[in-house]
Design an enzyme around this catalytic site. Structure first.
Site, short mmCIF file in Angstrom:
data_model
loop_
_atom_site.label_atom_id
_atom_site.label_comp_id
_atom_site.label_asym_id
_atom_site.label_seq_id
_atom_site.Cartn_x
_atom_site.Cartn_y
_atom_site.Cartn_z
N VAL A 92 0.84 -1.22 0.00
CA VAL A 92 0.00 0.00 0.00
C VAL A 92 0.87 1.26 0.00
CG1 VAL A 92 -1.73 1.32 1.28
CG2 VAL A 92 -1.90 -1.17 1.20
N ASP A 95 11.27 2.83 5.85
CA ASP A 95 10.95 1.39 5.84
C ASP A 95 12.14 0.60 6.38
OD1 ASP A 95 8.53 -0.04 3.90
OD2 ASP A 95 10.03 -1.33 4.84
N LYS A 122 3.47 15.03 17.77
CA LYS A 122 3.22 15.99 18.85
C LYS A 122 4.29 17.08 18.84
CE LYS A 122 3.36 16.05 23.87
NZ LYS A 122 3.69 15.24 25.03
N ARG A 123 5.56 16.63 18.70
CA ARG A 123 6.67 17.57 18.78
C ARG A 123 6.68 18.56 17.62
NH1 ARG A 123 12.84 15.34 19.20
NH2 ARG A 123 13.89 17.35 19.07
N TYR A 153 -1.26 -9.09 15.85
CA TYR A 153 -1.65 -8.06 14.87
C TYR A 153 -2.89 -7.32 15.34
CZ TYR A 153 -2.84 -6.16 10.21
OH TYR A 153 -3.15 -5.34 9.15
N TYR A 212 -3.37 10.34 22.64
CA TYR A 212 -2.53 11.48 22.24
C TYR A 212 -3.42 12.64 21.75
CZ TYR A 212 2.22 9.71 22.72
OH TYR A 212 3.42 9.27 23.23
N ARG A 271 -1.17 -13.99 1.19
CA ARG A 271 -2.55 -13.50 1.22
C ARG A 271 -3.34 -14.15 0.09
NH1 ARG A 271 -1.92 -7.17 2.83
NH2 ARG A 271 0.18 -7.38 2.00
P1 NAD Z 1 3.13 -4.68 3.60
O1 NAD Z 1 3.65 -5.78 4.47
O2 NAD Z 1 3.25 -4.83 2.12
O3 NAD Z 1 3.80 -3.29 3.99
C1 NAD Z 1 4.21 -2.98 5.29
C2 NAD Z 1 5.50 -2.19 5.19
O4 NAD Z 1 5.94 -1.85 6.51
C3 NAD Z 1 6.65 -2.99 4.55
O5 NAD Z 1 7.31 -2.20 3.61
C4 NAD Z 1 7.54 -3.35 5.73
O6 NAD Z 1 8.89 -3.54 5.35
C5 NAD Z 1 7.32 -2.15 6.61
N1 NAD Z 1 7.61 -2.44 8.03
C6 NAD Z 1 7.19 -3.51 8.76
N2 NAD Z 1 7.66 -3.40 10.03
C7 NAD Z 1 8.38 -2.24 10.09
C8 NAD Z 1 9.12 -1.60 11.10
N3 NAD Z 1 9.22 -2.12 12.34
N4 NAD Z 1 9.74 -0.43 10.81
C9 NAD Z 1 9.67 0.11 9.57
N5 NAD Z 1 9.00 -0.47 8.56
C10 NAD Z 1 8.36 -1.63 8.82
O7 NAD Z 1 1.61 -4.46 4.01
P2 NAD Z 1 0.48 -3.55 3.31
O8 NAD Z 1 -0.55 -4.45 2.79
O9 NAD Z 1 1.10 -2.55 2.42
O10 NAD Z 1 -0.11 -2.83 4.60
C11 NAD Z 1 0.23 -1.48 4.92
C12 NAD Z 1 -0.50 -1.08 6.17
O11 NAD Z 1 -1.92 -1.16 5.96
C13 NAD Z 1 -0.19 -1.96 7.39
O12 NAD Z 1 -0.13 -1.15 8.53
C14 NAD Z 1 -1.38 -2.87 7.47
O13 NAD Z 1 -1.63 -3.32 8.78
C15 NAD Z 1 -2.51 -1.98 6.95
N6 NAD Z 1 -3.60 -2.79 6.38
C16 NAD Z 1 -3.45 -3.40 5.17
C17 NAD Z 1 -4.48 -4.19 4.67
C18 NAD Z 1 -4.39 -4.89 3.34
O14 NAD Z 1 -5.32 -5.62 2.98
N7 NAD Z 1 -3.35 -4.70 2.57
C19 NAD Z 1 -5.66 -4.36 5.42
C20 NAD Z 1 -5.75 -3.73 6.66
C21 NAD Z 1 -4.71 -2.93 7.13
N1 UDP Z 2 -6.92 -18.28 2.32
C1 UDP Z 2 -7.09 -19.44 1.58
N2 UDP Z 2 -6.05 -19.86 0.82
C2 UDP Z 2 -4.87 -19.19 0.73
C3 UDP Z 2 -4.71 -18.00 1.48
C4 UDP Z 2 -5.75 -17.57 2.28
O1 UDP Z 2 -8.14 -20.07 1.61
O2 UDP Z 2 -3.97 -19.66 -0.01
C5 UDP Z 2 -8.07 -17.80 3.13
C6 UDP Z 2 -7.72 -17.49 4.57
O3 UDP Z 2 -7.78 -18.68 5.35
C7 UDP Z 2 -8.80 -16.50 4.93
C8 UDP Z 2 -9.01 -15.72 3.61
O4 UDP Z 2 -8.50 -16.57 2.59
O5 UDP Z 2 -10.01 -17.17 5.23
C9 UDP Z 2 -8.31 -14.38 3.57
O6 UDP Z 2 -6.95 -14.59 3.93
P1 UDP Z 2 -5.85 -13.45 3.86
O7 UDP Z 2 -4.62 -14.02 4.50
O8 UDP Z 2 -5.72 -12.92 2.50
O9 UDP Z 2 -6.43 -12.24 4.73
P2 UDP Z 2 -7.11 -12.12 6.17
O10 UDP Z 2 -7.39 -13.47 6.75
O11 UDP Z 2 -6.12 -11.38 6.99
O12 UDP Z 2 -8.36 -11.40 5.89
#
Ligand code: NAD
Ligand code: UDP
Length: 315
Positions: free
Chosen positions: A13, A32, A104-105, A144, A158, A185
């Protein structure tokens, strides 16, 4: 021109968000630690003088002068966030403390990428923001879910105690190009399996549901939320069109013309049985925001992306 910090900017994202912020002529600082992020997601931005990349871990304090902070740093896929659950909690909680302290800062506005996982395995459907959730605090997903819930708590405190200018969005399952091919995923797994004519692996009986949002719709929602003046959220950002996992597998087989068979494995622990956002609040507060890209169109773009990775030998 605004100076904007994006933590987790090299992730799925975050990389789309950085690209969009640069298109809108902002000065972007991408932070990152590359745990799940990939330089390939942002390599095309590195020549842009308004883009800077810092390797840093949000669990450690960080200082920069910026106007806005998008706090995305956190692994998002169950495989990655369960790999080191303690680190996942630290990233959400200490990352939030460090970024809120910075906001905040320097008096920056800060947006938290929270998640539909704060609702756990929800007992109300679709999920509205006033639902408190149904989360197992000691289960495999809790590092998580509870980490993100605590981050929301920190944001609210905050705001209330220190007047920090906060925004909280709860993101529902999002997919698109730049997803990590090995992050497990469901959308990336099924597309790669279909393109390679391998078995499509469904965990459980496939009746569990998710509502899939294309990444561009999410980025639009994030930018609108950051632009609001008197609204802090939390607000759901997701696509309310709900599909079973079996339906998703069938659609991906159809779109790829794959010969893959669907196979069933045991369900994963604490897997939410249903998930669908109520987006009335987002529509009301974010200037009629709603997802524009529906599943087949978004999947087609994502399939093209993974076809490219496979051709390059990167997947
Ligand atoms: P992603 O794993 O592709 O990206 C996460 C990024 O954070 C990566 O680049 C990773 O290297 C970096 N990162 C992880 N731990 C770190 C740390 N300690 N310090 C610095 N960088 C760190 O995941 P994404 O799908 O791009 O998700 C981005 C955000 O959106 C996350 O906070 C996630 O929880 C939230 N989110 C995503 C989804 C989705 O479906 N993609 C859904 C709900 C929430
Ligand atoms: N899932 C699946 N096969 C896969 C990967 C995921 O059936 O190869 C299922 C998983 O068990 C869950 C749903 O797909 O029920 C979504 O999983 P994902 O990990 O994408 O996201 P989240 O569970 O965090 O919504």
């Amino acid at each position: 021109m605004k100076k904007i910090l994006v933590t987790g900017g090299a992730g799925f994202v975050g990389s789309h968000l950085c690209e969009r912020l640069l298109k809108e002529k902002n000065d972007v600082l991408c932070l990152d630690n590359f745990f799940t992020g990939d330089k390939r997601n942002i390599i095309h931005l590195l020549n842009n003088p308004y883009f800077e990349l810092v390797r840093h871990d949000v669990t450690m304090p960080f200082f920069a002068e910026v106007d806005q902070i998008f706090n995305l740093a956190c692994p998002a896929s169950p495989i990655h966030y369960q790999y080191n659950g303690i680190k996942t909690v630290k990233t959400s909680v200490m990352g939030a403390i460090n970024m809120l302290g910075l906001a905040k800062r320097i008096k920056a506005r800060i947006l938290q990428a929270s998640t539909s996982e704060v609702y756990g395995d929800p007992k109300i459907h679709p999920q509205t923001e006033d639902y408190w959730g149904h989360v197992n605090p000691i289960g495999v997903r809790s590092c998580y879910d509870e980490g993100k819930r605590c981050a929301e708590t920190l944001f609210m405190n905050y705001h209330n105690q220190n007047n920090v200018d906060i925004k909280i969005i709860r993101i529902f399952n999002t997919y698109g190009p730049n997803m990590h091919p090995n992050d497990g995923r469901v959308v990336s797994n099924f597309i790669i399996q279909a393109l390679k004519n391998k078995d499509i692996t469904i965990y459980g009986d496939g009746t569990q549901t998710r509502s899939f949002q294309y990444v561009d719709d999410l980025v639009e929602g994030m930018i609108r939320m950051m632009g609001t003046e008197n609204f802090i959220g939390p607000v759901n950002i997701g696509n309310p069109n709900e599909f079973t996992i079996l339906e998703l597998a069938q659609i991906i087989i159809e779109l790829t013309g794959s010969k893959s068979k669907i196979v069933f494995f045991p369900a994963t622990a604490d897997d939410p049985t249903q998930r669908k956002p109520d987006i009335s609040l987002a529509k009301k507060e974010l200037n009629n925001w709603e997802p524009k890209i529906q599943l087949k169109e978004g999947l087609t773009k994502t399939i093209e992306y993974f076809e490219g990775l496979i051709k390059e030998g990167n997947c």
